[in-house]
Design a protein around this motif. Structure first.
Motif, PDB file in Angstrom:
ATOM      1  N   GLY A  15       0.912  -1.239  -0.065  1.00  0.00           N
ATOM      2  CA  GLY A  15       0.096  -0.074   0.034  1.00  0.00           C
ATOM      3  C   GLY A  15       1.024   1.159  -0.140  1.00  0.00           C
ATOM      4  O   GLY A  15       2.208   1.174   0.328  1.00  0.00           O
ATOM      5  N   VAL A  16       0.251   2.418  -0.346  1.00  0.00           N
ATOM      6  CA  VAL A  16       0.792   3.740  -0.301  1.00  0.00           C
ATOM      7  C   VAL A  16      -0.294   4.638   0.147  1.00  0.00           C
ATOM      8  O   VAL A  16      -1.469   4.493  -0.323  1.00  0.00           O
ATOM      9  CB  VAL A  16       1.619   4.205  -1.512  1.00  0.00           C
ATOM     10  CG1 VAL A  16       0.396   4.037  -2.565  1.00  0.00           C
ATOM     11  CG2 VAL A  16       2.242   5.295  -1.537  1.00  0.00           C
ATOM     12  N   GLY A  17      -0.080   5.522   0.858  1.00  0.00           N
ATOM     13  CA  GLY A  17      -0.856   6.866   1.482  1.00  0.00           C
ATOM     14  C   GLY A  17      -0.625   7.952   1.099  1.00  0.00           C
ATOM     15  O   GLY A  17       0.570   8.343   1.058  1.00  0.00           O
ATOM     16  N   VAL A  18      -1.455   8.717   0.651  1.00  0.00           N
ATOM     17  CA  VAL A  18      -1.181  10.326   0.354  1.00  0.00           C
ATOM     18  C   VAL A  18      -2.028  11.120   1.190  1.00  0.00           C
ATOM     19  O   VAL A  18      -3.043  10.741   1.885  1.00  0.00           O
ATOM     20  CB  VAL A  18      -1.832  10.510  -1.236  1.00  0.00           C
ATOM     21  CG1 VAL A  18      -0.860   9.771  -1.983  1.00  0.00           C
ATOM     22  CG2 VAL A  18      -3.267  10.395  -1.257  1.00  0.00           C
ATOM     23  N   THR A  19      -1.516  12.351   1.466  1.00  0.00           N
ATOM     24  CA  THR A  19      -2.240  13.178   2.257  1.00  0.00           C
ATOM     25  C   THR A  19      -3.719  13.533   1.878  1.00  0.00           C
ATOM     26  O   THR A  19      -4.167  13.548   0.915  1.00  0.00           O
ATOM     27  CB  THR A  19      -1.402  14.433   2.430  1.00  0.00           C
ATOM     28  OG1 THR A  19      -1.430  15.102   1.144  1.00  0.00           O
ATOM     29  CG2 THR A  19       0.167  14.032   2.973  1.00  0.00           C
ATOM     30  N   TYR A  20      -4.486  14.135   2.865  1.00  0.00           N
ATOM     31  CA  TYR A  20      -5.770  14.477   2.890  1.00  0.00           C
ATOM     32  C   TYR A  20      -5.685  15.745   2.134  1.00  0.00           C
ATOM     33  O   TYR A  20      -6.992  16.089   1.682  1.00  0.00           O
ATOM     34  CB  TYR A  20      -6.478  14.625   4.135  1.00  0.00           C
ATOM     35  CG  TYR A  20      -7.020  13.354   4.865  1.00  0.00           C
ATOM     36  CD1 TYR A  20      -8.445  13.039   4.348  1.00  0.00           C
ATOM     37  CD2 TYR A  20      -6.270  12.443   5.568  1.00  0.00           C
ATOM     38  CE1 TYR A  20      -8.901  11.787   5.032  1.00  0.00           C
ATOM     39  CE2 TYR A  20      -7.003  11.253   5.973  1.00  0.00           C
ATOM     40  CZ  TYR A  20      -8.261  10.972   5.759  1.00  0.00           C
ATOM     41  OH  TYR A  20      -8.683   9.930   6.119  1.00  0.00           O
ATOM     42  N   GLU A  21      -4.721  16.446   1.697  1.00  0.00           N
ATOM     43  CA  GLU A  21      -4.525  17.528   0.881  1.00  0.00           C
ATOM     44  C   GLU A  21      -4.856  17.205  -0.651  1.00  0.00           C
ATOM     45  O   GLU A  21      -4.882  18.251  -1.176  1.00  0.00           O
ATOM     46  CB  GLU A  21      -3.623  18.386   1.137  1.00  0.00           C
ATOM     47  CG  GLU A  21      -3.670  19.147   2.666  1.00  0.00           C
ATOM     48  CD  GLU A  21      -3.328  18.439   3.997  1.00  0.00           C
ATOM     49  OE1 GLU A  21      -2.802  17.276   3.653  1.00  0.00           O
ATOM     50  OE2 GLU A  21      -3.731  18.761   4.931  1.00  0.00           O
ATOM     51  N   SER A  75      -4.405   8.882   8.832  1.00  0.00           N
ATOM     52  CA  SER A  75      -3.304  10.022   8.488  1.00  0.00           C
ATOM     53  C   SER A  75      -3.270  10.093   7.005  1.00  0.00           C
ATOM     54  O   SER A  75      -2.467  11.024   6.715  1.00  0.00           O
ATOM     55  CB  SER A  75      -2.082  10.160   9.269  1.00  0.00           C
ATOM     56  OG  SER A  75      -2.087   9.882  10.632  1.00  0.00           O
ATOM     57  N   SER A  76      -3.789   9.374   6.175  1.00  0.00           N
ATOM     58  CA  SER A  76      -3.634   9.137   4.961  1.00  0.00           C
ATOM     59  C   SER A  76      -4.860   8.763   4.070  1.00  0.00           C
ATOM     60  O   SER A  76      -5.825   8.118   4.601  1.00  0.00           O
ATOM     61  CB  SER A  76      -2.516   8.326   4.730  1.00  0.00           C
ATOM     62  OG  SER A  76      -2.816   6.887   5.244  1.00  0.00           O
ATOM     63  N   LEU A  77      -4.971   8.955   2.848  1.00  0.00           N
ATOM     64  CA  LEU A  77      -5.809   8.141   1.947  1.00  0.00           C
ATOM     65  C   LEU A  77      -5.169   7.191   1.197  1.00  0.00           C
ATOM     66  O   LEU A  77      -4.016   7.172   0.480  1.00  0.00           O
ATOM     67  CB  LEU A  77      -6.277   9.090   0.830  1.00  0.00           C
ATOM     68  CG  LEU A  77      -6.865  10.491   1.381  1.00  0.00           C
ATOM     69  CD1 LEU A  77      -7.170  11.553   0.093  1.00  0.00           C
ATOM     70  CD2 LEU A  77      -8.291  10.268   1.925  1.00  0.00           C
ATOM     71  N   ARG A 126      -0.609  14.166  13.516  1.00  0.00           N
ATOM     72  CA  ARG A 126      -1.727  14.553  14.494  1.00  0.00           C
ATOM     73  C   ARG A 126      -1.733  15.782  14.701  1.00  0.00           C
ATOM     74  O   ARG A 126      -0.918  16.742  14.990  1.00  0.00           O
ATOM     75  CB  ARG A 126      -1.674  13.619  15.778  1.00  0.00           C
ATOM     76  CG  ARG A 126      -2.720  14.065  16.791  1.00  0.00           C
ATOM     77  CD  ARG A 126      -2.943  13.116  18.218  1.00  0.00           C
ATOM     78  NE  ARG A 126      -3.039  11.425  17.336  1.00  0.00           N
ATOM     79  CZ  ARG A 126      -2.864  10.758  18.393  1.00  0.00           C
ATOM     80  NH1 ARG A 126      -2.637  11.151  19.776  1.00  0.00           N
ATOM     81  NH2 ARG A 126      -3.306   9.444  18.057  1.00  0.00           N
ATOM     82  N   THR A 127      -3.137  16.468  14.686  1.00  0.00           N
ATOM     83  CA  THR A 127      -3.412  18.029  14.706  1.00  0.00           C
ATOM     84  C   THR A 127      -4.223  17.889  16.028  1.00  0.00           C
ATOM     85  O   THR A 127      -5.331  17.331  16.168  1.00  0.00           O
ATOM     86  CB  THR A 127      -3.972  18.444  13.647  1.00  0.00           C
ATOM     87  OG1 THR A 127      -3.430  18.423  12.436  1.00  0.00           O
ATOM     88  CG2 THR A 127      -4.333  20.072  13.732  1.00  0.00           C
ATOM     89  N   LEU A 128      -3.674  18.816  16.894  1.00  0.00           N
ATOM     90  CA  LEU A 128      -4.369  18.735  18.348  1.00  0.00           C
ATOM     91  C   LEU A 128      -4.848  20.287  18.388  1.00  0.00           C
ATOM     92  O   LEU A 128      -4.106  21.578  18.390  1.00  0.00           O
ATOM     93  CB  LEU A 128      -3.432  18.589  19.494  1.00  0.00           C
ATOM     94  CG  LEU A 128      -3.774  18.915  20.740  1.00  0.00           C
ATOM     95  CD1 LEU A 128      -4.957  17.485  21.057  1.00  0.00           C
ATOM     96  CD2 LEU A 128      -2.542  18.688  21.756  1.00  0.00           C
TER      97      LEU A 128
END
Length: 371
Positions: free
Chosen positions: A255-261, A297-299, A342-344
């Motif tokens: 697998g590979v994940g990309v950012t939510y942006e 944290s990823s798509l 992680r965004t707090l």
């Protein structure tokens, strides 16, 4: 007055001794001449043929039958003389022992040759022949025991009592060595069923390595780190074994994940991009590439392909090239590969909202979200 030839020693005349000596020498010379002039030419002729049976026949004749004929000549000549009873018995025993020895060797050689020929005709026969060490040992033990029983019978011993004693002893040994006998039977299971062979890479539980030797009790495996693992045959046949040598092709899922942006347009383009990257590799069959899930944290995208080569190093070379191209192609499109983040969000006592990324807090306008 007696002549020298008529004089007797130990019940036989000198003439009788000389005749026996002459018969022995003549017989041995004839056998030696046969071996040197006839058998040697026959051996040279059979070496030029493709048939292995004639080679075996000539070799057997030279190794076993010719020495047996030598001993028969000596024994038959000596038997014509008059000997003391004790010496005659010793001569009889020596002759029977020597003849039994060569007869056992001859029978063993013939049976093992036939067994090798039969096994070579099966699937993977050459590999099976290499693993016949235990079979050869067991066959030789059976043949030698049988031959010795016949020998004692010919020497006048009570064979029935010997066999009965062996039966009782065999039961006692079987009860005392159940594990060893179990490993022996499992050796036959491994040999004939062939779940693995010498040179196969096995994974057994959390252990793995290459099979070095299959014995009648244990199987030895060399691990990738260098040490040797020793398994009892019973443990192996009772375990779930992963045999990677039998693998014809290797199925890879990664697998590979990309950012939510990442934009929706880029998300739709990524599966086609992954397909092109994987399909461009040598000895690779592409299966699928899909947008699989929304991760923390990823798509996440999942890619499946087959390497048409069972070698692990070949798979790693392909996977390395795929990873490098994915990193390069996504970077060229401005798509970031995700990593765990992680965004707090923190509110102070005045109701001001802060967003924390890493270690630096950033004030965020509350807007309509302010409570």
């Amino acid at each position: 007055m007696e002549t020298l030839l008529e004089q007797e020693y130990f019940g036989n005349s000198v003439q009788a001794y000389l005749i026996v000596l002459g018969v022995i020498l003549l017989g041995l010379l004839l056998v030696a001449a046969f071996k040197r002039f006839i058998l040697k030419r026959v051996h040279a002729w059979v070496e030029s043929t493709d048939n292995a049976y004639d080679d075996f026949a000539v070799e057997t004749l030279s190794k076993y039958l010719v020495p047996m004929v030598d001993y028969v000549i000596v024994y038959a000549a000596l038997k014509t003389l008059v000997w003391p009873e004790r010496f005659a018995n010793i001569l009889e025993v020596v002759f029977v022992v020597v003849l039994t020895y060569y007869a056992i060797r001859l029978v063993s050689s013939v049976i093992l040759m036939l067994l090798r020929t039969y096994i070579r005709r099966q699937e993977g026969g050459e590999e099976k022949v290499k693993q016949m060490g235990g079979i050869i040992l067991i066959v030789n033990i059976v043949i030698w025991i049988t031959g010795l029983v016949f020998m004692f019978g010919n020497l006048g011993y009570d064979v029935t009592a010997i066999i009965a004693g062996m039966g009782i002893g065999g039961i006692a040994i079987a009860l005392a060595a159940q594990n060893i006998i179990g490993d022996l039977f499992n050796y036959f299971v491994i040999f004939f069923d062939r779940p693995f062979e010498v040179g196969d890479f096995l994974v057994v539980g959390d252990k793995n390595g290459v099979v070095e030797k299959i014995g009648i009790k244990t199987t030895r495996i060399a691990t990738l780190s260098g040490e040797q693992l020793v398994f009892s045959n019973s443990d192996l046949t009772g375990s779930r074994i992963h045999n990677y040598k039998k693998m014809q092709r290797r199925r890879i899922v990664f697998g590979v994940g990309v950012t939510y942006e990442t934009s929706p347009e880029d998300l739709r383009a990524i599966p086609s991009l992954l397909r092109e990257i994987v399909s461009s590799q040598k000895d690779v069959t592409f299966d699928r590439a899909h947008f699989k899930a929304f991760g923390d944290s990823s798509l996440d995208f999942e890619i499946v392909y087959f390497v048409e080569n069972a070698e692990f190093n070949a798979y790693m070379d392909v996977q390395q090239e795929i990873n490098l191209q994915i990193y390069e192609q996504l970077g060229n499109r401005g798509i970031s590969i995700a990593f765990p983040t992680r965004t707090l969000y923190i509110r102070n006592e005045n109701g001001m909202k802060f967003q924390v990324n890493g270690s630096m807090p950033t004030a965020v306008e509350n807007g309509s979200n302010q409570n």
